[in-house]
Motif scaffolding. Structure first.
Motif, PDB file in Angstrom:
ATOM      1  N   HIS A  64      -0.246   4.508  -2.867  1.00 23.36           N
ATOM      2  CA  HIS A  64       0.085   5.821  -2.295  1.00 23.36           C
ATOM      3  C   HIS A  64      -0.856   6.166  -1.146  1.00 23.36           C
ATOM      4  O   HIS A  64      -2.072   6.171  -1.313  1.00 23.36           O
ATOM      5  CB  HIS A  64      -0.020   6.896  -3.376  1.00 23.36           C
ATOM      6  CG  HIS A  64       0.530   8.233  -2.974  1.00 23.36           C
ATOM      7  ND1 HIS A  64       1.476   8.399  -1.988  1.00 23.36           N
ATOM      8  CD2 HIS A  64       0.268   9.496  -3.435  1.00 23.36           C
ATOM      9  CE1 HIS A  64       1.778   9.670  -1.847  1.00 23.36           C
ATOM     10  NE2 HIS A  64       1.060  10.357  -2.725  1.00 23.36           N
ATOM     11  N   ASN A  65      -0.263   6.413   0.011  1.00 20.96           N
ATOM     12  CA  ASN A  65      -1.011   7.029   1.110  1.00 20.96           C
ATOM     13  C   ASN A  65      -1.028   8.522   0.818  1.00 20.96           C
ATOM     14  O   ASN A  65      -0.008   9.201   0.931  1.00 20.96           O
ATOM     15  CB  ASN A  65      -0.320   6.742   2.448  1.00 20.96           C
ATOM     16  CG  ASN A  65      -1.046   7.379   3.628  1.00 20.96           C
ATOM     17  OD1 ASN A  65      -1.619   8.462   3.525  1.00 20.96           O
ATOM     18  ND2 ASN A  65      -1.013   6.722   4.768  1.00 20.96           N
ATOM     19  N   VAL A  66      -2.197   9.036   0.446  1.00 20.93           N
ATOM     20  CA  VAL A  66      -2.277  10.404  -0.066  1.00 20.93           C
ATOM     21  C   VAL A  66      -2.361  11.445   1.041  1.00 20.93           C
ATOM     22  O   VAL A  66      -2.257  12.654   0.762  1.00 20.93           O
ATOM     23  CB  VAL A  66      -3.491  10.562  -1.008  1.00 20.93           C
ATOM     24  CG1 VAL A  66      -3.308   9.707  -2.257  1.00 20.93           C
ATOM     25  CG2 VAL A  66      -4.796  10.217  -0.292  1.00 20.93           C
ATOM     26  N   ASN A  67      -2.554  11.011   2.301  1.00 20.56           N
ATOM     27  CA  ASN A  67      -2.659  11.905   3.456  1.00 20.56           C
ATOM     28  C   ASN A  67      -4.029  12.598   3.459  1.00 20.56           C
ATOM     29  O   ASN A  67      -4.379  13.334   2.533  1.00 20.56           O
ATOM     30  CB  ASN A  67      -1.529  12.938   3.453  1.00 20.56           C
ATOM     31  CG  ASN A  67      -1.507  13.789   4.721  1.00 20.56           C
ATOM     32  OD1 ASN A  67      -2.334  13.614   5.616  1.00 20.56           O
ATOM     33  ND2 ASN A  67      -0.554  14.703   4.801  1.00 20.56           N
ATOM     34  N   LEU A  90      -5.062   3.828  -3.439  1.00 22.14           N
ATOM     35  CA  LEU A  90      -4.895   5.020  -2.614  1.00 22.14           C
ATOM     36  C   LEU A  90      -5.408   4.741  -1.208  1.00 22.14           C
ATOM     37  O   LEU A  90      -6.452   4.107  -1.040  1.00 22.14           O
ATOM     38  CB  LEU A  90      -5.642   6.215  -3.213  1.00 22.14           C
ATOM     39  CG  LEU A  90      -5.266   6.632  -4.643  1.00 22.14           C
ATOM     40  CD1 LEU A  90      -6.075   7.848  -5.063  1.00 22.14           C
ATOM     41  CD2 LEU A  90      -3.773   6.906  -4.762  1.00 22.14           C
ATOM     42  N   GLU A  91      -4.648   5.225  -0.233  1.00 20.18           N
ATOM     43  CA  GLU A  91      -5.032   5.049   1.171  1.00 20.18           C
ATOM     44  C   GLU A  91      -5.182   6.418   1.829  1.00 20.18           C
ATOM     45  O   GLU A  91      -4.645   7.404   1.368  1.00 20.18           O
ATOM     46  CB  GLU A  91      -3.988   4.226   1.936  1.00 20.18           C
ATOM     47  CG  GLU A  91      -3.691   2.866   1.344  1.00 20.18           C
ATOM     48  CD  GLU A  91      -2.591   2.892   0.318  1.00 20.18           C
ATOM     49  OE1 GLU A  91      -2.772   2.261  -0.772  1.00 20.18           O
ATOM     50  OE2 GLU A  91      -1.557   3.531   0.577  1.00 20.18           O
ATOM     51  N   GLU A  92      -5.889   6.415   2.937  1.00 23.27           N
ATOM     52  CA  GLU A  92      -6.176   7.610   3.740  1.00 23.27           C
ATOM     53  C   GLU A  92      -6.982   8.633   2.938  1.00 23.27           C
ATOM     54  O   GLU A  92      -6.669   9.825   2.909  1.00 23.27           O
ATOM     55  CB  GLU A  92      -4.880   8.232   4.288  1.00 23.27           C
ATOM     56  CG  GLU A  92      -5.100   9.003   5.582  1.00 23.27           C
ATOM     57  CD  GLU A  92      -3.819   9.386   6.295  1.00 23.27           C
ATOM     58  OE1 GLU A  92      -3.563  10.600   6.439  1.00 23.27           O
ATOM     59  OE2 GLU A  92      -3.093   8.467   6.726  1.00 23.27           O
ATOM     60  N   LEU A  93      -8.011   8.125   2.304  1.00 23.68           N
ATOM     61  CA  LEU A  93      -8.908   8.989   1.527  1.00 23.68           C
ATOM     62  C   LEU A  93      -9.916   9.647   2.467  1.00 23.68           C
ATOM     63  O   LEU A  93     -10.720   8.952   3.108  1.00 23.68           O
ATOM     64  CB  LEU A  93      -9.647   8.172   0.467  1.00 23.68           C
ATOM     65  CG  LEU A  93      -8.800   7.611  -0.683  1.00 23.68           C
ATOM     66  CD1 LEU A  93      -9.612   6.607  -1.495  1.00 23.68           C
ATOM     67  CD2 LEU A  93      -8.290   8.732  -1.573  1.00 23.68           C
ATOM     68  N   GLY A 149     -14.606   2.669   2.241  1.00 25.99           N
ATOM     69  CA  GLY A 149     -14.138   3.397   3.411  1.00 25.99           C
ATOM     70  C   GLY A 149     -13.078   4.411   3.029  1.00 25.99           C
ATOM     71  O   GLY A 149     -13.297   5.287   2.182  1.00 25.99           O
ATOM     72  N   THR A 150     -11.885   4.287   3.611  1.00 26.66           N
ATOM     73  CA  THR A 150     -10.814   5.257   3.359  1.00 26.66           C
ATOM     74  C   THR A 150      -9.746   4.727   2.386  1.00 26.66           C
ATOM     75  O   THR A 150      -8.680   5.317   2.268  1.00 26.66           O
ATOM     76  CB  THR A 150     -10.131   5.660   4.677  1.00 26.66           C
ATOM     77  OG1 THR A 150      -9.537   4.499   5.274  1.00 26.66           O
ATOM     78  CG2 THR A 150     -11.132   6.284   5.635  1.00 26.66           C
ATOM     79  N   VAL A 151     -10.038   3.617   1.710  1.00 28.01           N
ATOM     80  CA  VAL A 151      -9.107   3.093   0.707  1.00 28.01           C
ATOM     81  C   VAL A 151      -9.834   2.922  -0.615  1.00 28.01           C
ATOM     82  O   VAL A 151     -11.053   2.719  -0.653  1.00 28.01           O
ATOM     83  CB  VAL A 151      -8.476   1.742   1.148  1.00 28.01           C
ATOM     84  CG1 VAL A 151      -7.655   1.931   2.414  1.00 28.01           C
ATOM     85  CG2 VAL A 151      -9.540   0.678   1.348  1.00 28.01           C
ATOM     86  N   ALA A 155      -4.779  -2.019   1.783  1.00 30.47           N
ATOM     87  CA  ALA A 155      -4.895  -1.945   3.239  1.00 30.47           C
ATOM     88  C   ALA A 155      -4.140  -0.752   3.787  1.00 30.47           C
ATOM     89  O   ALA A 155      -3.080  -0.376   3.285  1.00 30.47           O
ATOM     90  CB  ALA A 155      -4.373  -3.231   3.885  1.00 30.47           C
ATOM     91  N   HIS A 156      -4.711  -0.175   4.827  1.00 29.60           N
ATOM     92  CA  HIS A 156      -4.042   0.868   5.596  1.00 29.60           C
ATOM     93  C   HIS A 156      -4.151   0.466   7.063  1.00 29.60           C
ATOM     94  O   HIS A 156      -5.172   0.683   7.707  1.00 29.60           O
ATOM     95  CB  HIS A 156      -4.706   2.227   5.360  1.00 29.60           C
ATOM     96  CG  HIS A 156      -4.042   3.352   6.096  1.00 29.60           C
ATOM     97  ND1 HIS A 156      -4.656   4.570   6.289  1.00 29.60           N
ATOM     98  CD2 HIS A 156      -2.820   3.437   6.703  1.00 29.60           C
ATOM     99  CE1 HIS A 156      -3.843   5.360   6.977  1.00 29.60           C
ATOM    100  NE2 HIS A 156      -2.734   4.696   7.239  1.00 29.60           N
TER     101      HIS A 156
END
Length: 341
Positions: free
Chosen positions: A132-135, A158-161, A184-186, A226-227
């Motif tokens: 899930h890309n959580v935004n 989770l992506e875009e943390l 990082g952001t994942v 990955a994002h």
């Protein structure tokens, strides 16, 4: 003497069938006598042939101008919208030429996407995974985390943390997932032990990808999260994706070096399985949605999903089912899959 009423049966139905058959024969007769039935609708026929050619040769559409090739491939399934429009236009024009030509794009679309439109999911599976890309601007990260945990997944990516929100996700997921790693952001959360968690360099200058080993009773497997960068719109340049494409190549190189046979990639790749720019990744892995999905599995935008840019891709494990989960406060839908290890 009592009067006996008689009921006649079948005559009404037979008469109606006769009238219907007469109308059909009348229409067929008018069409046979219509000298323009093959001359009308040539432009519609050309549109149908062009539509088929674009779908068949989408990989040859160049990306040099505005990244138009990848953009076409991202929304390729939606070319099917033109089919009923061409059908209606051909019928209104009473053009046999247009209707015959329409058979070509219909056959091409069904060959490409007919299987995706059906439910191929099955029961069972050893492991359920969710991505899930959580935004980053999610107004309710705690609620989003609870929604993901309620899915019953064994492994969650989770992506875009947003860094400030990571503690919120960690607290909301702690009860169900005793093991986790954020790079990082994942991030990756698991009911099974994790080891060897580390960032993966996808040539961005900051961390938006990671790798970890998940240890289960059936053995270890590698998980990549990955994002990839977004496709951008630039004035005088159209849609550009150079950064996304370079990151995809780097991610593909990392997966190619993977020593474990069983691999699962979870993430927002900002591209579909049809996008030739993701070949470095998609050539090595198979899509759970393509193999065992329930419908197209479009995941973005959440308000009206038009493309599946969020992916669950596997190697060495067998997809059993793949689907989208209910919307959260993100602009992406969560996606889920069950696999057999």
């Amino acid at each position: 003497m009592a009067q006996v009423d008689t009921v006649e049966t079948g005559s009404g139905g037979g008469a109606e069938r006769e009238r219907t058959g007469s109308r059909v024969r009348s229409v067929a007769g008018r069409l046979r006598r219509d000298p323009g039935i093959w001359r009308r609708g040539v432009l519609l026929a050309l549109c149908a042939v062009l539509l088929a050619l674009v779908m068949v040769f989408h990989a040859q559409i160049p990306n040099r101008v505005g990244n138009i090739g990848s953009l076409t491939e991202t929304f390729l399934p939606w070319f099917g919208v033109f089919l009923p429009l061409l059908l209606v236009a051909g019928l209104l024009r009473r053009s046999a030429t247009a209707l015959v030509a329409l058979v070509l794009p219909v056959a091409v679309w069904l060959n490409f996407f007919g299987g995706l439109a059906t439910d191929k999911s099955g029961p069972g599976g050893d492991l359920m995974v969710v991505s899930h890309n959580v935004n980053a601007d999610n107004p309710d990260p705690e609620g989003t985390a609870r929604s993901v945990a309620d899915s019953g997944a064994d492994v969650v990516a989770l992506e875009e943390l947003k860094p400030a929100m990571v503690p919120v996700y960690e607290a909301a997921l702690a009860d169900r997932y005793p093991y986790h790693s954020v790079q990082g952001t994942v991030g990756l959360w698991s009911t099974y032990p994790l080891k060897d968690s580390a960032p993966v360099d996808i040539r961005l200058g900051w961390t938006r990808a990671m790798r970890a080993t998940v240890s289960t009773p059936k053995g270890d497997f590698a998980v990549y999260v990955a994002h990839l960068p977004s496709v951008r719109v630039k004035l005088n340049a159209g849609f550009t994706a150079n950064q996304r494409d370079n990151s995809a190549d780097a991610l593909g190189e990392a997966i190619a070096r993977e020593r474990l046979d069983d691999v699962i990639l979870l993430g927002d790749l900002n591209g579909t399985m049809n996008d030739r720019s993701l070949n470095a990744v998609t050539s090595q892995l198979r899509s759970t949605q393509g193999a065992a999905g329930d419908g197209m599995g479009f995941s973005w935008p959440a308000a009206f999903p038009m493309a599946r840019i969020d992916q669950i891709l596997v190697r060495g494990v067998e997809p059993v089912a793949s689907w989208t989960l209910p919307a959260t406060d993100s602009d992406h839908l969560p996606i889920a899959a069950r696999v057999t290890l």
